[in-house]
Scaffold this motif. Structure first.
Motif, PDB file in Angstrom:
ATOM      1  N   ASP A  14       0.829  -1.203   0.000  1.00  0.00           N
ATOM      2  CA  ASP A  14       0.000   0.000   0.000  1.00  0.00           C
ATOM      3  C   ASP A  14       0.869   1.260   0.000  1.00  0.00           C
ATOM      4  N   PRO A  29       3.443   1.135  -4.039  1.00  0.00           N
ATOM      5  CA  PRO A  29       2.975   0.282  -5.133  1.00  0.00           C
ATOM      6  C   PRO A  29       3.813   0.413  -6.402  1.00  0.00           C
ATOM      7  N   ASN A  58     -11.463   0.723  -2.358  1.00  0.00           N
ATOM      8  CA  ASN A  58     -10.552  -0.127  -3.125  1.00  0.00           C
ATOM      9  C   ASN A  58      -9.256  -0.396  -2.368  1.00  0.00           C
ATOM     10  N   ASP A  59      -8.680   0.657  -1.756  1.00  0.00           N
ATOM     11  CA  ASP A  59      -7.423   0.454  -1.047  1.00  0.00           C
ATOM     12  C   ASP A  59      -7.582  -0.570   0.062  1.00  0.00           C
ATOM     13  N   VAL A 114      -7.928  -4.140  -1.353  1.00  0.00           N
ATOM     14  CA  VAL A 114      -6.646  -4.740  -1.738  1.00  0.00           C
ATOM     15  C   VAL A 114      -5.897  -5.212  -0.502  1.00  0.00           C
ATOM     16  N   ARG A 115      -5.880  -4.377   0.548  1.00  0.00           N
ATOM     17  CA  ARG A 115      -5.170  -4.774   1.768  1.00  0.00           C
ATOM     18  C   ARG A 115      -5.808  -6.003   2.404  1.00  0.00           C
ATOM     19  N   PRO A 118      -1.718  -7.000  -6.695  1.00  0.00           N
ATOM     20  CA  PRO A 118      -2.262  -6.017  -5.744  1.00  0.00           C
ATOM     21  C   PRO A 118      -1.667  -4.627  -5.902  1.00  0.00           C
ATOM     22  N   ALA A 119      -0.379  -4.544  -6.270  1.00  0.00           N
ATOM     23  CA  ALA A 119       0.213  -3.218  -6.465  1.00  0.00           C
ATOM     24  C   ALA A 119      -0.441  -2.505  -7.641  1.00  0.00           C
ATOM     25  N   LYS A 160      -3.887  -1.378  -6.625  1.00  0.00           N
ATOM     26  CA  LYS A 160      -3.790  -0.185  -5.779  1.00  0.00           C
ATOM     27  C   LYS A 160      -3.637   1.059  -6.644  1.00  0.00           C
ATOM     28  N   GLY A 210      -6.944   1.913  -8.642  1.00  0.00           N
ATOM     29  CA  GLY A 210      -7.970   2.499  -7.787  1.00  0.00           C
ATOM     30  C   GLY A 210      -9.340   1.902  -8.016  1.00  0.00           C
TER      31      GLY A 210
END
Length: 749
Positions: free
Chosen positions: A355, A358, A616-617, A620-621, A677-678, A681, A684
């Motif tokens: 996070d 990225p 979204n953030d 992903v986390r 995931p990056a 991120k 968005g």
């Protein structure tokens, strides 16, 4: 799925008994019927297949295979009376064997060219019918070794066929058990995924053995089925067991936890299994019989492992009850009723690192992927010959005897089959045969004179290099594209370059010409499946492109190890050689399916969180935090299971096993848990955008199951700490609440 889980739980003894009866019944049937494995001999349309057809029309070699027995004397001259007498007795015994149609001795007029007195080496050629026993002939020939002889057997008739894996998979299973014990701290939790996977693989392989009577299935299909089935079977069961354990630790009863696990992770298992099966069956587009048989066998194995995961596993979970947890976890539940939230896990800390940086993570991932995939650009497909066999093996011993005396290309003979409809064509063929020895790369050539009225003529060409070399491949193209057309110009002469060496070159070319189609097919398929699953365009696009990156890594690893020979001898398969033509296709199909598995498990958890929070953030986390550990464990298990096949001693199986092992490792840690995931991120909220017109026509498919609240513990997810904010540790954490009760979010789908 909920009804299926409840039924299997209530009737767990019936389900377990049905699987055991199926295993026993199939075993009895397989033992009674035996096997009828056979290698599909259908060849793609090519010049070499035309040559074989003409040979069959002329009645030459249609039902026979040729082999070579070579010997070298240690003291006596190769043509001394004593040597000739011993060899004559041995060849007489060989000739008397059933299925031996012809033996040409080097001490006959016909075999005069089969002696090299300076090297004290000679060889005999043997023509065998289908019912001949090569091993009996090998035993007879090796009786010469009792005297002052070194003996070797080679050629098509005496090439040792790939054997089953020989139990190397047991090492992979043991490693998987150790990993699961370290993670779960429970013997039952560690054993169930393995028991379920082995049961699914065992029943499916018995069915394949029975099915060999009806379908053209190669014997190596058993090894391929075991390799793929054990990997996916253990992983599929692992995902369900992990979900079940988390539900129990959140306070669910055993029946509710079983239903929840099958209704969530079970859905993802079915979807993942379908993608693997479809990818395997997609090999039909390649059009090679031996690959089709392997794909069918592997698809059956995957189907059975999925069935075992969603039926047998729930039954076993019901029988074991709370013992699926460790003693410490059971004691904690007994005293508090819930497991404590605990501290952020390693996967949670990794999610926070992604996070924060990225762009750097994307850049680092791409550098790793490009470096590992680059060797695939130089991959050369073909068939390894005896020159690359391990030192001390029968094939290498044969090569070391033949090459010094008769040249490296003695077993790479090319057969020129000509159609000579008239006298002018016959004369052109005669002139071609006379000119062949002067062609660069030709060691020798011979052809019988064309007789009046003869319509098919044959010439043999011995290259100066072995079958697997680029120089021999270039010679085939030189003959086809230059020498033969020049000789036939102005006549009706048609010459086709065939033989085993040319056939392997043609098959490799045919497969590689269809590999881009297959790659495109699996990429589009992966995109569409993920579109249906997640109702998004960018997420499937990222998934499809990352799948292609993983495929390239697998092919690059195979090229480095097995073509360039960087470690191939440590695996017991000899030195570097071209990659066997079926290997890239199998690796592409299987790696695609496995990549889709991890993509589904990762993104479905993200999608579940996005559907509930629209953040979204955070999605992903949560996805990385919740699925990171189980994906890492699953990939580690596959790494050991696949790598164990790398030490089978058989080049094709070893290449597939090592290629899959390294591809899965990179896919899990570099692609799924870093690059994907990056990227999500950085993209968005647009990750989850979907056109309205597509929404109307896309079928609904839920991989997460119903999003019902489940009593449990709050999920601890690392959150970025703002400047000036206070935190009691290196990571701040937030808890998601649903009204007055904590919302269960600590499970992967």
């Amino acid at each position: 799925m909920n009804s299926l889980a409840q039924w299997c739980f209530r009737r767990r003894r019936v389900v377990l008994g049905a699987w055991i009866l199926a295993l026993i019944g199939l075993a009895v049937a397989a033992l009674g019927l035996g096997t009828a494995f056979k290698t599909a001999v259908a060849l793609p349309d090519s010049e070499s297949s035309t040559a074989y057809a003409l040979l069959a029309e002329a009645g030459a070699g249609a039902e026979t295979e040729s082999g070579t027995i070579v010997w070298r004397t240690e003291g006596d001259a190769i043509d001394s009376p004593a040597v000739q007498e011993q060899v004559a007795r041995m060849l007489a015994d060989v000739t008397a064997q059933p299925g031996v149609e012809a033996v040409v001795s080097p001490y006959s007029d016909q075999g005069a060219a089969q002696v090299n007195a300076d090297e004290r080496t000679a060889f005999a050629t043997v023509a065998l019918a289908d019912d001949a026993d090569p091993e009996a002939i090998r035993s007879i020939a090796e009786t010469l070794e009792a005297g002052s002889f070194a003996v070797g057997l080679g050629g098509q008739a005496f090439t040792e066929l790939p054997s089953p894996s020989g139990g190397t998979e047991a090492v992979g299973i043991l490693a998987a058990l150790v990993i699961l014990l370290l993670v779960f701290r429970s013997g039952w939790a560690a054993s169930l995924p393995i028991l379920t996977g082995v049961m699914g693989v065992g029943t499916s392989l018995l069915l394949v053995m029975i099915g060999s009577h009806a379908l053209d299935v190669d014997a190596t299909s058993l090894t391929m089925g075991a390799l793929i089935g054990l990997g996916v079977g253990i992983d599929y069961a692992l995902f369900i067991v992990n979900r079940h354990r988390k539900a129990l630790m959140a306070g669910s009863t055993v029946p509710d936890a079983v239903a929840l696990a099958v209704n969530t992770s079970g859905r993802a298992v079915i979807f993942a299994g379908i993608t693997v099966i479809v990818a395997l069956l997609g090999m039909f587009v390649v059009g090679l019989g031996v690959l089709t048989g392997m794909a069918q066998a592997a698809a059956v194995t995957v189907l059975f492992t999925v069935a075992a995961a969603i039926t047998l596993l729930p039954a076993l979970l019901g029988m074991i009850g709370m013992r699926i947890l460790s003693r410490k976890q059971r004691a904690q539940l007994a005293s508090t009723g819930l497991a404590s939230p605990g501290k952020p896990t390693a996967s949670g800390r990794w999610a926070l690192l992604l996070d924060r940086a990225p762009r750097r993570m994307v850049g680092a991932s791409l550098v790793v992927l490009v470096a590992l995939a680059a060797p695939a650009l130089g991959m050369r497909v073909g068939n390894a010959d005896a020159s690359s066999d391990p030192a001390g093996s029968p094939g290498r011993a044969y090569y070391d005897l033949m090459t010094p005396a008769f040249g490296a290309g003695v077993d790479a003979t090319l057969v020129l089959v000509a159609e000579v409809p008239d006298a002018a064509a016959a004369q052109a063929f005669t002139e071609l045969a006379e000119a062949l020895p002067d062609v660069e790369g030709v060691a020798s050539a011979q052809a019988a004179p064309v007789q009046p009225g003869q319509r098919i003529a044959i010439a043999s060409v011995v290259p100066t290099t072995s079958a697997q070399t680029r120089e021999t491949q270039d010679l085939v193209h030189t003959l086809r594209d230059g020498v033969v057309p020049d000789a036939a110009r102005g006549t009706d002469l048609q010459v086709h370059v065939g033989g085993e060496t040319a056939t392997n070159i043609d098959i490799a070319a045919a497969l590689m010409s269809k590999l881009p189609l297959y790659l495109g097919l699996v990429a589009v398929l992966g995109f569409l499946l993920l579109v249906v699953a997640f109702r998004s365009l960018l997420v499937p696009l990222v998934g499809a492109l990352s799948n292609l990156a993983t495929l390239a890594v697998g092919l690059g690893a195979i090229t480095t190890i097995f073509q360039h020979g960087w470690g191939s001898e440590l695996l017991g398969v000899g030195s570097g050689a071209p990659v066997m033509y079926i290997v890239p296709v199998i690796v592409v199909g299987v790696v695609f399916g496995l990549s889709m598995d991890y993509q589904v498990f990762l993104v479905s958890r993200m999608h579940e969180e996005w559907s509930q929070t629209r953040d979204n953030d955070r999605a992903v986390r949560v996805g990385v935090t919740e699925t990171g550990q189980v994906i890492a464990v699953a990939a580690s298990i596959m790494l050991f299971v696949f790598a164990s096949f790398g030490f089978s001693g058989e080049r094709i199986v070893s290449a597939i096993g090592i290629g899959l092992a390294l591809a899965v490792l990179v896919d899990a840690f570099v692609v799924r848990l870093t690059l994907v995931p990056a990227l999500m991120k950085l993209i968005g909220a647009r990750n989850w955008s979907y056109p309205r017109w597509a929404e109307r026509i896309t079928p609904h498919l839920s991989l997460e199951g119903p999003s019902e609240p489940v009593a449990g513990v709050p999920l601890v997810v690392p959150e970025p700490v703002a400047v000036g904010a206070t935190s009691t540790g290196p990571f701040a954490s937030t808890t998601l609440w649903d009204g007055e009760q904590p919302r269960q979010t600590s499970e992967e789908p």
